[in-house]
Write a protein that holds these residues in place. Structure first.
Motif, PDB file in Angstrom:
ATOM      1  N   UNK A   1     -12.098  -3.483   4.206  1.00 53.73           N
ATOM      2  CA  UNK A   1     -11.467  -3.427   5.527  1.00 53.73           C
ATOM      3  C   UNK A   1     -10.498  -2.254   5.559  1.00 53.73           C
ATOM      4  N   UNK A   2     -10.670  -1.355   6.527  1.00 53.16           N
ATOM      5  CA  UNK A   2      -9.760  -0.221   6.666  1.00 53.16           C
ATOM      6  C   UNK A   2      -8.427  -0.733   7.195  1.00 53.16           C
ATOM      7  N   UNK A   3      -7.356  -0.336   6.510  1.00 54.93           N
ATOM      8  CA  UNK A   3      -6.010  -0.767   6.879  1.00 54.93           C
ATOM      9  C   UNK A   3      -5.383   0.319   7.749  1.00 54.93           C
ATOM     10  N   UNK A   4      -4.857  -0.041   8.927  1.00 52.22           N
ATOM     11  CA  UNK A   4      -4.203   0.958   9.778  1.00 52.22           C
ATOM     12  C   UNK A   4      -2.976   1.549   9.059  1.00 52.22           C
TER      13      UNK A   4
ATOM     14  N   UNK B   1      -9.647  -1.815  -3.813  1.00 50.85           N
ATOM     15  CA  UNK B   1      -9.060  -0.778  -2.970  1.00 50.85           C
ATOM     16  C   UNK B   1      -9.812   0.532  -3.119  1.00 50.85           C
ATOM     17  N   UNK B   2      -9.944   1.229  -2.009  1.00 51.69           N
ATOM     18  CA  UNK B   2     -10.479   2.577  -2.001  1.00 51.69           C
ATOM     19  C   UNK B   2      -9.475   3.450  -1.261  1.00 51.69           C
ATOM     20  N   UNK B   3      -9.094   4.549  -1.882  1.00 48.28           N
ATOM     21  CA  UNK B   3      -8.203   5.510  -1.244  1.00 48.28           C
ATOM     22  C   UNK B   3      -8.993   6.792  -1.051  1.00 48.28           C
TER      23      UNK B   3
ATOM     24  N   UNK C   1       0.839  -1.201   0.000  1.00 51.40           N
ATOM     25  CA  UNK C   1       0.000   0.000   0.000  1.00 51.40           C
ATOM     26  C   UNK C   1       0.871   1.248   0.000  1.00 51.40           C
ATOM     27  N   UNK C   2       1.923   1.250   0.802  1.00 47.64           N
ATOM     28  CA  UNK C   2       2.814   2.408   0.870  1.00 47.64           C
ATOM     29  C   UNK C   2       3.440   2.693  -0.492  1.00 47.64           C
TER      30      UNK C   2
ATOM     31  N   UNK D   1      -6.910   7.545   3.886  1.00 45.87           N
ATOM     32  CA  UNK D   1      -7.368   6.308   4.520  1.00 45.87           C
ATOM     33  C   UNK D   1      -7.481   5.298   3.390  1.00 45.87           C
ATOM     34  N   UNK D   2      -6.974   4.086   3.627  1.00 45.29           N
ATOM     35  CA  UNK D   2      -7.007   3.055   2.595  1.00 45.29           C
ATOM     36  C   UNK D   2      -7.855   1.884   3.074  1.00 45.29           C
ATOM     37  N   UNK D   3      -8.752   1.461   2.207  1.00 43.36           N
ATOM     38  CA  UNK D   3      -9.611   0.314   2.469  1.00 43.36           C
ATOM     39  C   UNK D   3      -9.289  -0.756   1.424  1.00 43.36           C
TER      40      UNK D   3
END
Length: 66
Positions: A39-42, A57-59, A18-19, A33-35
């Motif tokens: 599921x929301x990823x910390x 993915x949703x950003x 993700x990074x 915020x990334x889902x």
């Protein structure tokens, strides 16, 4: 690999985190915020969370205003 990114099909490099995705889009991790698959990823997990073929993915970006 093919994923759904913000509702659109996108082709990404295999084994990307993700990074790495955020960096490739010039997005600062602290401003989104990334889902993944609903599921929301910390944020502290962005560097260790791999994106897989077929993921959804949703950003979401924070926008200031008033």
């Amino acid at each position: 690999m093919i994923v759904r990114l913000n509702g659109k099909e996108a082709e990404l490099t295999a084994n990307i985190t993700i990074l790495e995705l955020l960096e490739s889009k010039n997005l600062a991790p602290e401003t989104v915020v990334v889902e993944v698959n609903m599921e929301i990823i910390p944020a502290e997990s962005y560097g260790s969370t791999k994106i897989n073929d077929g993921d959804h993915l949703e950003i979401l970006r924070f926008v200031g205003g008033g």
